[in-house]
Design an enzyme around this catalytic site. Sequence first.
Site, mmCIF file in Angstrom:
data_model
loop_
_atom_site.group_PDB
_atom_site.id
_atom_site.type_symbol
_atom_site.label_atom_id
_atom_site.label_comp_id
_atom_site.label_asym_id
_atom_site.label_seq_id
_atom_site.Cartn_x
_atom_site.Cartn_y
_atom_site.Cartn_z
ATOM 1 N N THR A 129 0.836 -1.193 0.000
ATOM 2 C CA THR A 129 0.000 0.000 0.000
ATOM 3 C C THR A 129 0.869 1.240 0.000
ATOM 4 O O THR A 129 1.858 1.330 0.711
ATOM 5 C CB THR A 129 -0.983 0.023 1.187
ATOM 6 N N ARG A 171 -13.168 -8.677 -2.193
ATOM 7 C CA ARG A 171 -12.768 -8.016 -0.941
ATOM 8 C C ARG A 171 -12.259 -6.594 -1.212
ATOM 9 O O ARG A 171 -11.443 -6.353 -2.083
ATOM 10 C CB ARG A 171 -11.668 -8.851 -0.282
ATOM 11 N N VAL A 172 -12.767 -5.654 -0.456
ATOM 12 C CA VAL A 172 -12.300 -4.276 -0.552
ATOM 13 C C VAL A 172 -11.742 -3.876 0.810
ATOM 14 O O VAL A 172 -12.352 -4.147 1.841
ATOM 15 C CB VAL A 172 -13.465 -3.330 -0.943
ATOM 16 N N GLY A 173 -10.578 -3.255 0.798
ATOM 17 C CA GLY A 173 -9.950 -2.847 2.060
ATOM 18 C C GLY A 173 -10.291 -1.413 2.424
ATOM 19 O O GLY A 173 -11.230 -0.810 1.899
ATOM 20 N N ASP A 174 -9.508 -0.871 3.329
ATOM 21 C CA ASP A 174 -9.754 0.487 3.826
ATOM 22 C C ASP A 174 -9.256 1.568 2.864
ATOM 23 O O ASP A 174 -9.751 2.703 2.902
ATOM 24 C CB ASP A 174 -9.061 0.685 5.182
ATOM 25 N N THR A 209 -2.044 2.671 6.255
ATOM 26 C CA THR A 209 -1.658 1.344 5.776
ATOM 27 C C THR A 209 -1.737 0.373 6.947
ATOM 28 O O THR A 209 -1.390 0.732 8.069
ATOM 29 C CB THR A 209 -0.244 1.324 5.172
ATOM 30 N N GLY A 210 -2.221 -0.818 6.678
ATOM 31 C CA GLY A 210 -2.325 -1.791 7.765
ATOM 32 C C GLY A 210 -3.432 -2.777 7.500
ATOM 33 O O GLY A 210 -3.902 -2.908 6.363
ATOM 34 N N GLY A 221 -6.557 -3.813 6.824
ATOM 35 C CA GLY A 221 -7.685 -3.027 6.346
ATOM 36 C C GLY A 221 -8.996 -3.261 7.063
ATOM 37 O O GLY A 221 -9.753 -2.323 7.332
HETATM 38 N N1 ASP Z 1 -4.711 -1.516 4.119
HETATM 39 C C1 ASP Z 1 -4.521 -2.321 2.945
HETATM 40 C C2 ASP Z 1 -5.721 -3.210 2.746
HETATM 41 O O1 ASP Z 1 -6.219 -3.743 3.721
HETATM 42 C C3 ASP Z 1 -3.322 -3.195 3.001
HETATM 43 C C4 ASP Z 1 -2.024 -2.525 3.360
HETATM 44 O O2 ASP Z 1 -2.002 -1.440 3.919
HETATM 45 O O3 ASP Z 1 -0.973 -3.112 3.035
HETATM 46 O O4 ASP Z 1 -6.110 -3.411 1.619
#
Ligand code: ASP
Length: 310
Positions: free
Chosen positions: A176, A204-207, A227-228, A230
């Site tokens: 990310t 799947r959709v993240g944050d 980032t993290g 999600g």
């Molecule tokens: N936050 C991102 C997600 O969950 C992943 C990441 O930050 O590496 O899609």
Amino acid sequence: MKNFSIAIHGGAGTLVKGMMTPELEARYKQDLKLALDAGYAVLEDGKTAIDAVELAVKILEDSPLFNAGKGSVFTATESHEMDASIMDGNTLNAGAVSLITGIKNPVSLARDVMEKSEHVFLAGEGAMQFANELNYTLEDASYFYDEFRHQQWIEIKDTDSFQLDHSTKKDSKFGTVGAVACDQDGNIAAATSTGGMTNKKWGRVGDSPMVGAGNYANNKTCAISCTGSGEFFIRGVVAYDVACLMEHKGMSLKAASEEVIHKRILEIGGDGGLIAVDTNGNIAMPFNTEGMYRASKTSEGKEDISIYKS
Ligand code: ASP
């Protein structure tokens, strides 16, 4: 002229000193610097924060090292599905896309959603149709192919697990990308782009594309890119939570972002980090993991490019 500044990230995670060769570490820092300097030059030219964050994120998307654009991780069906968003703190305009494929620079498509459609968020087929109407060219699968990421996917493809690019495996790469900036007029903006998680399923959709979760900008308070993990960042509405602590509790940028990353997100089980900027050009980059690829530069002459905890 007001102070101006930019901060970028390339993902947070299990990044421990000594886990990478010095050559690889140098490549990460080089690509971070490329993006940082390009974004900073936009601000130095007197252009907008939104231009600066888009350009910085595009450069990170073009690097195979980060989990966004070219370096995106593999989904359960061996494809790449990317999410991105951008937000202008001056107007509160925002644009986001998710589940898109073949687009070289998802952040630019998110910006086009913001500026050229009446909507904020387009997903999947609809987002691709919109890209088609704007004559985006599509890259084929080979553009996004990376041997290391393919290997990461092979290792877990027959399992039910999906893996953050910043997994607990010490040799994993992290993902990310994001940028936040404050321009010479004191306007702020944020952009975030990701390939999501290795072996992710079912749309799947993240944050990262969600306004208020992984990305947010408001001139009243701050611009944030996260980032993290999600799923936790969505439930914690992390980016907006930082803005709320500033607005409603009068906390500083630093105190609010640290409260969220070192306390509130940990309490619900999330790990990761964020980058933040306010309209005075102050920067905060807290993370609760071992490391976070990050860089920042201010008009006061401060510059930092780091990976590990200092
Ligand atoms: N936050 C991102 C997600 O969950 C992943 C990441 O930050 O590496 O899609």
